[in-house]
Design a protein around this motif. Structure first.
Motif, mmCIF file in Angstrom:
data_model
loop_
_atom_site.group_PDB
_atom_site.id
_atom_site.type_symbol
_atom_site.label_atom_id
_atom_site.label_comp_id
_atom_site.label_asym_id
_atom_site.label_seq_id
_atom_site.Cartn_x
_atom_site.Cartn_y
_atom_site.Cartn_z
ATOM 1 N N THR A 189 0.844 -1.202 0.000
ATOM 2 C CA THR A 189 0.000 0.000 0.000
ATOM 3 C C THR A 189 0.878 1.250 0.000
ATOM 4 N N THR A 229 2.426 1.731 -3.541
ATOM 5 C CA THR A 229 1.492 1.972 -4.643
ATOM 6 C C THR A 229 0.526 3.124 -4.379
ATOM 7 N N THR A 244 -1.996 3.054 -2.408
ATOM 8 C CA THR A 244 -3.347 2.553 -2.170
ATOM 9 C C THR A 244 -3.548 2.454 -0.653
ATOM 10 N N GLU A 245 -4.770 2.159 -0.234
ATOM 11 C CA GLU A 245 -5.026 2.110 1.218
ATOM 12 C C GLU A 245 -5.176 0.690 1.745
ATOM 13 N N GLN A 299 0.759 3.904 -12.098
ATOM 14 C CA GLN A 299 0.026 5.011 -11.462
ATOM 15 C C GLN A 299 0.970 6.148 -11.123
ATOM 16 N N HIS A 339 -4.299 8.337 -11.231
ATOM 17 C CA HIS A 339 -4.784 7.518 -10.134
ATOM 18 C C HIS A 339 -5.914 6.599 -10.612
ATOM 19 N N ASP A 364 -8.936 3.680 -9.508
ATOM 20 C CA ASP A 364 -9.750 3.354 -8.328
ATOM 21 C C ASP A 364 -9.361 1.999 -7.759
ATOM 22 N N LEU A 365 -9.094 1.054 -8.659
ATOM 23 C CA LEU A 365 -8.646 -0.272 -8.237
ATOM 24 C C LEU A 365 -7.435 -0.633 -9.088
ATOM 25 N N ALA A 372 -5.939 -3.897 -5.087
ATOM 26 C CA ALA A 372 -5.796 -2.855 -4.075
ATOM 27 C C ALA A 372 -6.590 -1.632 -4.478
ATOM 28 N N GLY A 373 -6.879 -0.790 -3.494
ATOM 29 C CA GLY A 373 -7.611 0.439 -3.782
ATOM 30 C C GLY A 373 -7.852 1.213 -2.505
ATOM 31 N N SER A 374 -8.854 2.080 -2.545
ATOM 32 C CA SER A 374 -9.171 2.899 -1.381
ATOM 33 C C SER A 374 -9.817 2.032 -0.300
#
Ligand code: PLP
Length: 425
Positions: free
Chosen positions: A100, A103, A105-106, A250, A256, A258-259, A276-278
């Motif tokens: 995370t 990349t 991401t969260e 990214q 950015h 979303d996934l 991965a994503g938010s």
């Protein structure tokens, strides 16, 4: 007969085409597969004792080369503690924290292959938006799940059947295909299917129709269109992730998604994929959310050990990427010069450390141009390289991969061989 040929004969009796993944069979280039027995840095050795400079690197995972000491030691250490528990382990937390962080991401969920990562990300996109259609690009490959085997690249394209038998028409109907590097084709599909498109999925650098980089503004346009039409943008970074930069495409292109899906490099040579994503999106995955997804061997400690060891090295050594760019550029320019001198019409496409040679007079910026190239000449080129000790991808619809283990001498040797082969084309 060579030992490879003997093994291939035996293999064909008990495995479809003698292989566990189609492109390996080397059918498109008119030869038999070399059975490999060992890898060392940037080199591989086959069962007949022939040594090659490896430009496949397991199709991308081995960005540090074969048998990197730190990766090897991490795996051996993990093995000693047990191969699998099916319970949470500490290394999964470390891995998720690092992935995370790298990349941007969260949250991330580990799976076992790129195919599985994409399949799961699509389910999440559909679950989160309540919509069912997906837009993909002709010639992009996203693994072999049903809905993605529509105008697919890689082995599907190499075999000349970008649409697979066995995929129900109803399933394929929800997959819409746009043209890579043509944002207007995406806009038309979004307009024709109002409120129905869950996601646009793209290889940020197309690498499964051969390498086709995005034209300036293309990825940005996809971002804008997804926002305007309420669809999610999915970057399939199974190849570009941790390769174009430590933060993948990214970060490299500053767009950015979303996934994001990962595979190949993330496992350090072991079978790993991830999506991965938010937090907001990823919390919709089970057990927190309504989108079900699971895996007996997901987050396997030995696989995580390999992936984590490799990613830590990439994160802590940004100069690896500078060197990969330098070596990639040298190889690209060297090959272009060789083809120019030999009067062989060719395009050498490249993004960082991935390259493809297309035998074409005109630039290759998409699927139609990639399919129109001289594939017979490619087959000859492949066989020539192999004879000269260069192990490249046995299909034009694939990439050549450089690793940190490739030295300037390897690039020299590839160029010397390429010059000899170019004369025979
Ligand atoms: C290789 C690849 C996949 C599939 O990954 P597997 O691990 O082979 O299932 C998906 N997407 C892209 C972009 C790939 O290159």
């Amino acid at each position: 007969m060579t030992r490879s040929e003997t093994l291939f004969q035996a293999a064909q009796l008990v495995m479809p085409g003698g292989v566990n993944s189609p492109v390996r069979a080397c059918r498109a280039v008119g030869t038999y597969p070399r059975f490999l027995s060992e890898g060392r840095g940037s080199h591989v050795i086959d069962v007949d004792g022939n040594e090659y400079i490896d430009l496949i690197c397991s199709w991308g995972p081995l960005i540090l080369g074969h048998c990197h000491q730190a990766v090897e030691e991490a795996v051996l250490e993990a093995v000693r503690h047990g191969l699998s528990f099916g319970a949470p382990t500490e290394i999964e937390v470390k891995m998720a924290e690092l992935v995370t962080k790298m990349t941007g991401t969260e949250m991330v969920r580990m799976v076992n292959s790129g195919t599985e990562a994409v399949m799961s990300a699509l389910r999440l996109a559909r679950g989160a938006t309540g919509r069912s259609k997906i837009i993909k690009f002709a010639g992009c490959y996203h693994g072999h799940s049903d809905s993605m085997l529509v105008k697919a690249g890689s082995g599907a394209l190499t075999g000349g059947a970008p649409d697979s038998a066995g995929v129900p028409a109803e399933m394929a109907a929800d997959t819409l295909t746009a043209k890579y590097n043509d944002a207007a084709s995406v806009r038309s599909l979004l307009e024709a299917n109002p409120g129905q498109v869950a996601a646009v999925i793209v290889e940020p650098v197309a690498a499964n129709m051969g390498v086709v980089p995005p034209q300036p503004g293309f990825l940005e346009a996809l971002r804008g269109l997804c926002d305007a039409y309420g669809a999610l943008l999915i970057f399939d970074e199974v190849i570009t992730g941790f390769r174009l930069s430590a933060g993948g495409a990214q970060r490299h292109y500053g767009v950015h998604a979303d996934l994001v899906t990962y595979g190949k490099i993330i496992g350090g040579g072991m079978p790993v994929g991830a999506y991965a994503g938010s937090r907001k999106l990823m919390e919709q995955v089970s057990p927190l959310g309504a989108v079900y997804q699971a895996g007996t061997l997901s987050g396997n400690p030995v696989a995580m050990a390999a992936g984590l060891a490799q990613l830590e090295i990439l994160e802590n050594n940004p100069d690896i990427y500078t060197a990969l760019e330098r070596k990639g550029k040298r190889l690209q320019e060297g090959l272009q010069e060789i083809f120019r001198k030999a009067k062989v019409p060719a395009q050498v496409n490249r993004a960082g450390s991935i390259l493809t040679v297309f035998f074409s007079k005109t630039p290759v910026t998409g699927y139609d141009q990639a399919r129109a190239c001289d594939l017979e000449r490619f087959a000859k080129w492949y066989r020539g390289l192999l004879e000269h000790g260069i192990y490249a991808a046995p299909s034009q619809f694939e990439a050549m991969f450089l690793s940190a283990a490739h030295q300037e001498e390897d690039i020299d040797a590839i160029l010397v061989a390429a010059e000899e082969v170019a004369k025979t084309l």
